[in-house]
Design a protein around this motif. Structure first.
Motif, PDB file in Angstrom:
ATOM      1  N   VAL A  30      57.174  50.259  61.936  1.00 25.58           N
ATOM      2  CA  VAL A  30      56.273  49.110  61.879  1.00 25.58           C
ATOM      3  C   VAL A  30      55.120  49.362  62.840  1.00 25.58           C
ATOM      4  CG1 VAL A  30      56.043  46.628  62.197  1.00 25.58           C
ATOM      5  CG2 VAL A  30      58.225  47.578  61.412  1.00 25.58           C
ATOM      6  N   VAL A  31      53.908  49.343  62.330  1.00 29.12           N
ATOM      7  CA  VAL A  31      52.726  49.640  63.141  1.00 29.12           C
ATOM      8  C   VAL A  31      51.800  48.430  63.115  1.00 29.12           C
ATOM      9  CG1 VAL A  31      50.745  51.169  63.410  1.00 29.12           C
ATOM     10  CG2 VAL A  31      52.859  52.061  62.471  1.00 29.12           C
ATOM     11  N   THR A  32      51.252  48.059  64.275  1.00 27.77           N
ATOM     12  CA  THR A  32      50.246  47.006  64.320  1.00 27.77           C
ATOM     13  C   THR A  32      48.897  47.641  64.664  1.00 27.77           C
ATOM     14  OG1 THR A  32      50.875  46.564  66.607  1.00 27.77           O
ATOM     15  CG2 THR A  32      51.801  45.133  64.928  1.00 27.77           C
ATOM     16  N   ILE A  33      47.860  47.141  64.006  1.00 27.66           N
ATOM     17  CA  ILE A  33      46.546  47.772  64.111  1.00 27.66           C
ATOM     18  C   ILE A  33      45.474  46.738  64.362  1.00 27.66           C
ATOM     19  CG2 ILE A  33      44.819  49.099  62.821  1.00 27.66           C
ATOM     20  CD1 ILE A  33      47.206  50.258  61.243  1.00 27.66           C
ATOM     21  N   LYS A  34      44.551  47.060  65.289  1.00 31.67           N
ATOM     22  CA  LYS A  34      43.355  46.246  65.492  1.00 31.67           C
ATOM     23  C   LYS A  34      42.268  46.847  64.607  1.00 31.67           C
ATOM     24  CE  LYS A  34      40.082  44.766  69.079  1.00 31.67           C
ATOM     25  NZ  LYS A  34      38.903  45.254  68.351  1.00 31.67           N
ATOM     26  N   CYS A  35      41.780  46.034  63.685  1.00 29.12           N
ATOM     27  CA  CYS A  35      40.834  46.537  62.689  1.00 29.12           C
ATOM     28  C   CYS A  35      39.471  46.842  63.304  1.00 29.12           C
ATOM     29  CB  CYS A  35      40.689  45.498  61.582  1.00 29.12           C
ATOM     30  SG  CYS A  35      39.634  46.027  60.226  1.00 29.12           S
ATOM     31  N   ILE A  76      51.660  47.248  59.385  1.00 25.43           N
ATOM     32  CA  ILE A  76      52.101  48.101  58.275  1.00 25.43           C
ATOM     33  C   ILE A  76      53.594  48.359  58.446  1.00 25.43           C
ATOM     34  CG2 ILE A  76      51.830  50.294  57.064  1.00 25.43           C
ATOM     35  CD1 ILE A  76      49.056  50.536  58.244  1.00 25.43           C
ATOM     36  N   LYS A  77      54.375  48.042  57.426  1.00 24.55           N
ATOM     37  CA  LYS A  77      55.806  48.289  57.442  1.00 24.55           C
ATOM     38  C   LYS A  77      56.158  49.287  56.345  1.00 24.55           C
ATOM     39  CE  LYS A  77      57.166  43.593  58.769  1.00 24.55           C
ATOM     40  NZ  LYS A  77      57.904  42.392  58.323  1.00 24.55           N
ATOM     41  N   THR A  78      57.039  50.216  56.699  1.00 26.24           N
ATOM     42  CA  THR A  78      57.535  51.141  55.670  1.00 26.24           C
ATOM     43  C   THR A  78      59.033  50.940  55.538  1.00 26.24           C
ATOM     44  OG1 THR A  78      57.849  52.881  57.335  1.00 26.24           O
ATOM     45  CG2 THR A  78      55.773  52.895  56.108  1.00 26.24           C
ATOM     46  N   THR A  79      59.531  51.044  54.335  1.00 28.33           N
ATOM     47  CA  THR A  79      60.969  50.989  54.099  1.00 28.33           C
ATOM     48  C   THR A  79      61.359  52.113  53.150  1.00 28.33           C
ATOM     49  OG1 THR A  79      60.601  49.391  52.312  1.00 28.33           O
ATOM     50  CG2 THR A  79      61.218  48.501  54.445  1.00 28.33           C
ATOM     51  N   GLY A  80      62.587  52.577  53.309  1.00 24.45           N
ATOM     52  CA  GLY A  80      63.082  53.605  52.406  1.00 24.45           C
ATOM     53  C   GLY A  80      62.703  55.008  52.773  1.00 24.45           C
ATOM     54  N   PHE A  81      61.986  55.181  53.868  1.00 30.84           N
ATOM     55  CA  PHE A  81      61.634  56.526  54.317  1.00 30.84           C
ATOM     56  C   PHE A  81      62.638  56.963  55.371  1.00 30.84           C
ATOM     57  CE2 PHE A  81      57.383  57.099  52.508  1.00 30.84           C
ATOM     58  CZ  PHE A  81      57.021  55.796  52.211  1.00 30.84           C
ATOM     59  N   ARG A  82      62.987  58.222  55.382  1.00 34.20           N
ATOM     60  CA  ARG A  82      63.891  58.734  56.403  1.00 34.20           C
ATOM     61  C   ARG A  82      63.153  59.739  57.267  1.00 34.20           C
ATOM     62  NH1 ARG A  82      69.603  59.889  53.446  1.00 34.20           N
ATOM     63  NH2 ARG A  82      70.181  60.388  55.569  1.00 34.20           N
ATOM     64  N   ASP A  98      53.635  50.359  67.893  1.00 36.46           N
ATOM     65  CA  ASP A  98      54.364  51.209  66.934  1.00 36.46           C
ATOM     66  C   ASP A  98      55.851  51.097  67.246  1.00 36.46           C
ATOM     67  OD1 ASP A  98      53.938  54.700  65.856  1.00 36.46           O
ATOM     68  OD2 ASP A  98      55.387  53.169  65.306  1.00 36.46           O
ATOM     69  N   VAL A  99      56.623  50.531  66.317  1.00 40.71           N
ATOM     70  CA  VAL A  99      58.068  50.371  66.516  1.00 40.71           C
ATOM     71  C   VAL A  99      58.789  51.157  65.437  1.00 40.71           C
ATOM     72  CG1 VAL A  99      59.995  48.748  66.551  1.00 40.71           C
ATOM     73  CG2 VAL A  99      57.789  48.083  67.516  1.00 40.71           C
ATOM     74  N   LYS A 100      59.631  52.068  65.875  1.00 42.25           N
ATOM     75  CA  LYS A 100      60.380  52.874  64.911  1.00 42.25           C
ATOM     76  C   LYS A 100      61.778  52.280  64.766  1.00 42.25           C
ATOM     77  CE  LYS A 100      57.631  56.944  65.932  1.00 42.25           C
ATOM     78  NZ  LYS A 100      56.632  56.182  66.698  1.00 42.25           N
ATOM     79  N   THR A 101      62.247  52.180  63.559  1.00 40.31           N
ATOM     80  CA  THR A 101      63.554  51.585  63.321  1.00 40.31           C
ATOM     81  C   THR A 101      64.575  52.665  62.962  1.00 40.31           C
ATOM     82  OG1 THR A 101      63.046  51.229  61.000  1.00 40.31           O
ATOM     83  CG2 THR A 101      62.456  49.463  62.507  1.00 40.31           C
ATOM     84  N   GLY A 102      65.788  52.253  62.701  1.00 45.04           N
ATOM     85  CA  GLY A 102      66.900  53.179  62.554  1.00 45.04           C
ATOM     86  C   GLY A 102      66.662  54.322  61.599  1.00 45.04           C
TER      87      GLY A 102
END
Lengths: 145, 63
Positions: free
Chosen positions: A4-9, B17-23, B44-48
């Motif tokens: 999950v990434v947060t961005i300042k446009c 921006i969130k991504t799912t299903g990627f390893r 930027d937060v990385k999940t499991g």
């Protein structure tokens, strides 16, 4: 989820600027080097987003790289090129008709529309199918698979 | 799981921006160009799934 990434446009892409203007019914005037404003700096606005606090010299007020006309407004938005970004600059005096544009509302949806156009183009460039929805809270959601 | 990218844009332009299903690091690769085109990464937060190894292709030759 994996990331999950947060961005300042930041505004960089003129094609996305044009798309955003089209979406809002605004007129992008490419290459217009001046924008309509009061005409004289009276040093009466000191908010955090004041142009003089964000790298714009008052001696250069009214000058820009491109301009945007907003329907119903006498004043215009100037896009001032700084490095690789364009900074929107405008006079928020009430009689000019742009006083309801704020940083909090993203210049009444312009920044949101711009970011949406950039994101959509990037996702489609990857060959993904993109769907758009606007949530009840006003957020624009692009989903790509 | 189907790979998906979801871009959520607030009225002030702040974007998530969130991504799912990627390893593994494939999710970062999938969004890098979008991030750069949009502006400056503020978090930027990385999940499991990010820390999982990419799925290996398996093809066995029968002898």
């Amino acid at each position: 989820m994996s990331h999950v990434v947060t961005i300042k446009c930041e505004i960089r892409d003129l094609n996305a600027v044009k798309a955003a203007c089209d979406r809002l019914g605004w007129q992008f005037v490419e290459g217009k080097k001046t924008f309509a404003w009061y005409g004289r700096w009276v040093n009466d606005y000191h908010g955090a987003d004041a142009a003089y606090k964000n790298g714009i010299d008052p001696a250069d007020f009214g000058k820009c790289t491109h301009a945007i006309k907003v329907p119903g407004a006498r004043y215009e938005i100037g896009l001032v090129h700084r490095g690789d970004v364009f900074i929107p600059v405008f006079d928020n005096w009430a009689s000019g008709g742009l006083n309801d544009l704020t940083a909090e509302n993203g210049l009444k949806g312009f920044v949101q529309a711009y970011a949406g156009a950039v994101a959509k183009e990037q996702l489609q460039r990857r060959g993904l199918r993109v769907t758009e929805t606007v949530r009840a809270d006003g957020k624009l959601v692009l989903t790509a698979k | 799981m189907t790979q998906q990218i979801e871009v959520t844009i607030d009225v002030d332009g702040a974007t998530e921006i969130k991504t799912t299903g990627f390893r593994g690091k494939a999710c970062a690769d999938a969004t890098r160009d979008i991030e750069r085109a949009l502006g400056v990464v503020a978090g930027d937060v990385k999940t499991g799934e990010y820390y999982q190894a990419p799925a290996a292709n398996s093809a066995q030759a029968k002898s």
